[in-house]
Structures are given as C-alpha cells and as structure tokens.
Design a protein around this motif. Sequence first.
Motif, PDB file in Angstrom:
ATOM      1  N   GLY A  37       0.823  -1.210   0.000  1.00 34.26           N
ATOM      2  CA  GLY A  37       0.000   0.000   0.000  1.00 34.26           C
ATOM      3  C   GLY A  37       0.854   1.254   0.000  1.00 34.26           C
ATOM      4  N   ALA A  38       0.661   2.115  -1.003  1.00 30.77           N
ATOM      5  CA  ALA A  38       1.407   3.374  -1.095  1.00 30.77           C
ATOM      6  C   ALA A  38       1.000   4.296   0.057  1.00 30.77           C
ATOM      7  CB  ALA A  38       1.151   4.051  -2.431  1.00 30.77           C
ATOM      8  N   GLY A  39       1.901   5.177   0.426  1.00 30.32           N
ATOM      9  CA  GLY A  39       1.617   6.130   1.484  1.00 30.32           C
ATOM     10  C   GLY A  39       2.117   5.697   2.845  1.00 30.32           C
ATOM     11  N   ARG A  40       2.507   4.463   2.984  1.00 27.84           N
ATOM     12  CA  ARG A  40       3.091   3.973   4.233  1.00 27.84           C
ATOM     13  C   ARG A  40       4.604   4.028   4.109  1.00 27.84           C
ATOM     14  NH1 ARG A  40      -0.162  -1.534   5.614  1.00 27.84           N
ATOM     15  NH2 ARG A  40      -2.240  -0.677   5.478  1.00 27.84           N
ATOM     16  N   PRO A  41       5.299   4.072   5.233  1.00 24.79           N
ATOM     17  CA  PRO A  41       6.759   3.981   5.144  1.00 24.79           C
ATOM     18  C   PRO A  41       7.123   2.634   4.526  1.00 24.79           C
ATOM     19  CG  PRO A  41       6.063   4.537   7.387  1.00 24.79           C
ATOM     20  CD  PRO A  41       4.829   4.232   6.600  1.00 24.79           C
ATOM     21  N   MET A  42       7.942   2.673   3.495  1.00 23.34           N
ATOM     22  CA  MET A  42       8.300   1.435   2.803  1.00 23.34           C
ATOM     23  C   MET A  42       9.757   1.098   3.068  1.00 23.34           C
ATOM     24  SD  MET A  42       7.570   0.350  -1.129  1.00 23.34           S
ATOM     25  CE  MET A  42       8.718   1.429  -1.905  1.00 23.34           C
ATOM     26  N   PRO A  43      10.026  -0.145   3.440  1.00 26.54           N
ATOM     27  CA  PRO A  43      11.416  -0.543   3.650  1.00 26.54           C
ATOM     28  C   PRO A  43      12.171  -0.581   2.323  1.00 26.54           C
ATOM     29  CG  PRO A  43       9.957  -2.429   3.861  1.00 26.54           C
ATOM     30  CD  PRO A  43       9.081  -1.231   3.668  1.00 26.54           C
ATOM     31  N   GLU A  44      13.470  -0.633   2.420  1.00 24.69           N
ATOM     32  CA  GLU A  44      14.298  -0.787   1.220  1.00 24.69           C
ATOM     33  C   GLU A  44      14.164  -2.212   0.716  1.00 24.69           C
ATOM     34  OE1 GLU A  44      16.245   1.479  -0.441  1.00 24.69           O
ATOM     35  OE2 GLU A  44      15.256   2.944   0.854  1.00 24.69           O
ATOM     36  N   PHE A  45      14.134  -2.354  -0.596  1.00 21.98           N
ATOM     37  CA  PHE A  45      14.077  -3.663  -1.226  1.00 21.98           C
ATOM     38  C   PHE A  45      15.259  -3.802  -2.174  1.00 21.98           C
ATOM     39  CE2 PHE A  45       9.461  -2.802  -0.476  1.00 21.98           C
ATOM     40  CZ  PHE A  45       9.232  -3.818   0.435  1.00 21.98           C
ATOM     41  N   PRO A  46      16.476  -3.988  -1.652  1.00 19.84           N
ATOM     42  CA  PRO A  46      17.640  -4.066  -2.530  1.00 19.84           C
ATOM     43  C   PRO A  46      17.524  -5.213  -3.521  1.00 19.84           C
ATOM     44  CG  PRO A  46      18.273  -4.366  -0.214  1.00 19.84           C
ATOM     45  CD  PRO A  46      16.792  -4.216  -0.270  1.00 19.84           C
ATOM     46  N   GLY A  47      17.800  -4.913  -4.765  1.00 23.89           N
ATOM     47  CA  GLY A  47      17.791  -5.932  -5.806  1.00 23.89           C
ATOM     48  C   GLY A  47      16.430  -6.221  -6.408  1.00 23.89           C
ATOM     49  N   LEU A  48      15.376  -5.613  -5.872  1.00 26.04           N
ATOM     50  CA  LEU A  48      14.041  -5.831  -6.425  1.00 26.04           C
ATOM     51  C   LEU A  48      13.614  -4.634  -7.261  1.00 26.04           C
ATOM     52  CD1 LEU A  48      12.108  -7.339  -3.375  1.00 26.04           C
ATOM     53  CD2 LEU A  48      13.268  -8.535  -5.224  1.00 26.04           C
ATOM     54  N   ARG A  49      12.863  -4.911  -8.318  1.00 30.33           N
ATOM     55  CA  ARG A  49      12.337  -3.841  -9.172  1.00 30.33           C
ATOM     56  C   ARG A  49      11.050  -3.317  -8.544  1.00 30.33           C
ATOM     57  NH1 ARG A  49      11.483  -5.680 -14.963  1.00 30.33           N
ATOM     58  NH2 ARG A  49      10.917  -3.508 -15.102  1.00 30.33           N
ATOM     59  N   VAL A  50      11.092  -2.055  -8.111  1.00 31.02           N
ATOM     60  CA  VAL A  50       9.947  -1.422  -7.458  1.00 31.02           C
ATOM     61  C   VAL A  50       9.254  -0.524  -8.475  1.00 31.02           C
ATOM     62  CG1 VAL A  50       9.204   0.085  -5.580  1.00 31.02           C
ATOM     63  CG2 VAL A  50      11.130  -1.478  -5.241  1.00 31.02           C
ATOM     64  N   GLY A  51       7.925  -0.643  -8.572  1.00 27.75           N
ATOM     65  CA  GLY A  51       7.163   0.145  -9.533  1.00 27.75           C
ATOM     66  C   GLY A  51       7.014   1.586  -9.105  1.00 27.75           C
ATOM     67  N   ALA A  52       7.197   2.496 -10.046  1.00 29.37           N
ATOM     68  CA  ALA A  52       6.985   3.911  -9.786  1.00 29.37           C
ATOM     69  C   ALA A  52       5.512   4.279  -9.883  1.00 29.37           C
ATOM     70  CB  ALA A  52       7.814   4.751 -10.737  1.00 29.37           C
ATOM     71  N   PRO A  53       4.786   3.759 -10.887  1.00 26.94           N
ATOM     72  CA  PRO A  53       3.367   4.120 -10.926  1.00 26.94           C
ATOM     73  C   PRO A  53       2.615   3.435  -9.795  1.00 26.94           C
ATOM     74  CG  PRO A  53       3.924   2.656 -12.757  1.00 26.94           C
ATOM     75  CD  PRO A  53       5.194   2.946 -12.018  1.00 26.94           C
ATOM     76  N   VAL A  54       1.587   4.110  -9.295  1.00 30.03           N
ATOM     77  CA  VAL A  54       0.755   3.548  -8.241  1.00 30.03           C
ATOM     78  C   VAL A  54      -0.499   2.964  -8.898  1.00 30.03           C
ATOM     79  CG1 VAL A  54      -0.559   4.077  -6.161  1.00 30.03           C
ATOM     80  CG2 VAL A  54       1.645   5.171  -6.543  1.00 30.03           C
ATOM     81  N   ALA A  55      -0.746   1.694  -8.671  1.00 28.45           N
ATOM     82  CA  ALA A  55      -1.880   0.998  -9.279  1.00 28.45           C
ATOM     83  C   ALA A  55      -3.160   1.299  -8.515  1.00 28.45           C
ATOM     84  CB  ALA A  55      -1.615  -0.499  -9.309  1.00 28.45           C
ATOM     85  N   ARG A  56      -4.251   1.495  -9.261  1.00 26.60           N
ATOM     86  CA  ARG A  56      -5.541   1.822  -8.653  1.00 26.60           C
ATOM     87  C   ARG A  56      -6.534   0.666  -8.657  1.00 26.60           C
ATOM     88  NH1 ARG A  56      -4.657   6.033 -12.454  1.00 26.60           N
ATOM     89  NH2 ARG A  56      -6.150   4.867 -13.681  1.00 26.60           N
ATOM     90  N   CYS A  57      -6.244  -0.398  -9.408  1.00 27.12           N
ATOM     91  CA  CYS A  57      -7.204  -1.504  -9.513  1.00 27.12           C
ATOM     92  C   CYS A  57      -6.455  -2.803  -9.828  1.00 27.12           C
ATOM     93  CB  CYS A  57      -8.229  -1.211 -10.599  1.00 27.12           C
ATOM     94  SG  CYS A  57      -7.528  -1.099 -12.256  1.00 27.12           S
ATOM     95  N   ALA A  58      -7.195  -3.911  -9.814  1.00 21.61           N
ATOM     96  CA  ALA A  58      -6.593  -5.226 -10.045  1.00 21.61           C
ATOM     97  C   ALA A  58      -5.901  -5.306 -11.397  1.00 21.61           C
ATOM     98  CB  ALA A  58      -7.655  -6.315  -9.939  1.00 21.61           C
ATOM     99  N   GLU A  59      -6.524  -4.791 -12.444  1.00 25.33           N
ATOM    100  CA  GLU A  59      -5.922  -4.882 -13.777  1.00 25.33           C
ATOM    101  C   GLU A  59      -4.607  -4.103 -13.853  1.00 25.33           C
ATOM    102  OE1 GLU A  59      -9.215  -3.798 -16.344  1.00 25.33           O
ATOM    103  OE2 GLU A  59      -9.640  -5.926 -16.688  1.00 25.33           O
ATOM    104  N   GLU A  60      -4.525  -2.956 -13.194  1.00 25.33           N
ATOM    105  CA  GLU A  60      -3.272  -2.192 -13.188  1.00 25.33           C
ATOM    106  C   GLU A  60      -2.188  -2.918 -12.392  1.00 25.33           C
ATOM    107  OE1 GLU A  60      -3.936   1.860 -11.965  1.00 25.33           O
ATOM    108  OE2 GLU A  60      -5.333   2.231 -13.618  1.00 25.33           O
ATOM    109  N   ILE A  61      -2.552  -3.507 -11.254  1.00 22.99           N
ATOM    110  CA  ILE A  61      -1.578  -4.275 -10.472  1.00 22.99           C
ATOM    111  C   ILE A  61      -1.054  -5.435 -11.309  1.00 22.99           C
ATOM    112  CG2 ILE A  61      -1.226  -5.740  -8.439  1.00 22.99           C
ATOM    113  CD1 ILE A  61      -3.488  -4.103  -7.068  1.00 22.99           C
ATOM    114  N   ALA A  62      -1.964  -6.179 -11.951  1.00 20.68           N
ATOM    115  CA  ALA A  62      -1.578  -7.326 -12.772  1.00 20.68           C
ATOM    116  C   ALA A  62      -0.678  -6.902 -13.928  1.00 20.68           C
ATOM    117  CB  ALA A  62      -2.815  -8.043 -13.298  1.00 20.68           C
ATOM    118  N   ALA A  63      -0.975  -5.771 -14.557  1.00 23.23           N
ATOM    119  CA  ALA A  63      -0.151  -5.300 -15.676  1.00 23.23           C
ATOM    120  C   ALA A  63       1.272  -5.007 -15.207  1.00 23.23           C
ATOM    121  CB  ALA A  63      -0.775  -4.051 -16.304  1.00 23.23           C
ATOM    122  N   LEU A  64       1.408  -4.407 -14.031  1.00 24.15           N
ATOM    123  CA  LEU A  64       2.744  -4.104 -13.510  1.00 24.15           C
ATOM    124  C   LEU A  64       3.489  -5.384 -13.129  1.00 24.15           C
ATOM    125  CD1 LEU A  64       1.843  -0.936 -11.428  1.00 24.15           C
ATOM    126  CD2 LEU A  64       3.153  -1.014 -13.569  1.00 24.15           C
TER     127      LEU A  64
END
Length: 186
Positions: A37-64
């Motif tokens: 969930g965006a807006g919460r403090p997020m830990p570092e995820f070294p080595g993982l690809r983190v999405g810049a766009p924020v998804a608003r629905c299931a189809e957007e999450i799945a596309a990312l």
Amino acid sequence: MLRIGTWRSAESVDVVVCGWRDSDSGPFETGVKLIYGAGRPMPEFPGLRVGAPVARCAEEIAALLSQGLDVVLTAPGCCPAAPVVAAGIWHYRWTRGDTGALAGATVAGLALAAHPGPCWLELWRDGRGSLDGDVPAAAVHACLAGHFPDGRYRTPEVTVPLESVRLSQVAPSRIRIALRPGAVTT
C-alpha cells in the motif's frame, strides 16, 4: 496453485504473492512478488524492481506484475480484493472472460483482507481458494457480509452475489472458499 500471504504490521509488506507450477501445462511464471500500500513507510528492497506508478485496480496491479516488477504499490482506497485478483490475473493469465475465477478470487481477496492477523491463501486456477489462519468460517462470512451492503459486491470485472459464496471449515484453521456455479454476472 498460487499462494498469497499477508503480514499485519504497520511497517511491513501488505501482500506477498508466490506462484508455483500447477499440474496444467502451458506458460508459467513464478516468483515472489510484493504488493504494498502506497503512502506507508516502505522498507528498502535491494535488488528488487519497485514500480513507480501507483496501481488503482486489479488490472493495473496485474499489468505491472506482468511487466516484471517485483514490488507494486497500490493507491489508497484500492479495492481490498484487488491484490488477490491481480495475482490470479498475473499467474493464471485470466481475462475478463474468466468471470467465475475472477469472482472466486474477489471473495478470497476480501476474506484475506478481513483476516486480522498473518495468514495464507491458496488460490486455484478456477478461483476456488483456501484460507489458512486462526478464524472460523462463520467469522469470515460475517466479515464478508460487511462488504456486500446490498447483497452484491461489484468490481470492474464482476458482480458477486453474497448468496453465491460458499465457505466450509475443512480443518480448525482452514476454510475452503468457493462460489455456487452460474451465480456471477459481469
């Protein structure tokens, strides 16, 4: 089968999605994906690809997820079932025509989101699921009923009538989630 779990602490990842091979043949992607969930403090995820766009629905999450992101951020107010529905779309390659599977994943996602503590959900290709956590089926049904104010839960993909939801306690900490066939509309 697709396994989806949650942690319930303010500083942790909301949903962890792990896929593995079904008995079915065909294309398969596996791996651990995080839906946060965006807006919460997020830990570092070294080595993982983190999405810049924020998804608003299931189809957007799945596309990312399908684009290869390891961590997907969701907008505040996103449907509580969206991460589970998105995981099913990503893993099983569901389309809008898979209404039964989408509806089953919607109900399973609402059940997972309503669970107060850490738990796991197993989701099958047809949308059936099993929730593993320390909560009885009657309590899950009561939580689900709160999401169905007029007896139906609507998403952009499906409309699920509450009377079609079938929960059964198959073990002290395991609830099977299914829908009555043919009860879902688009």
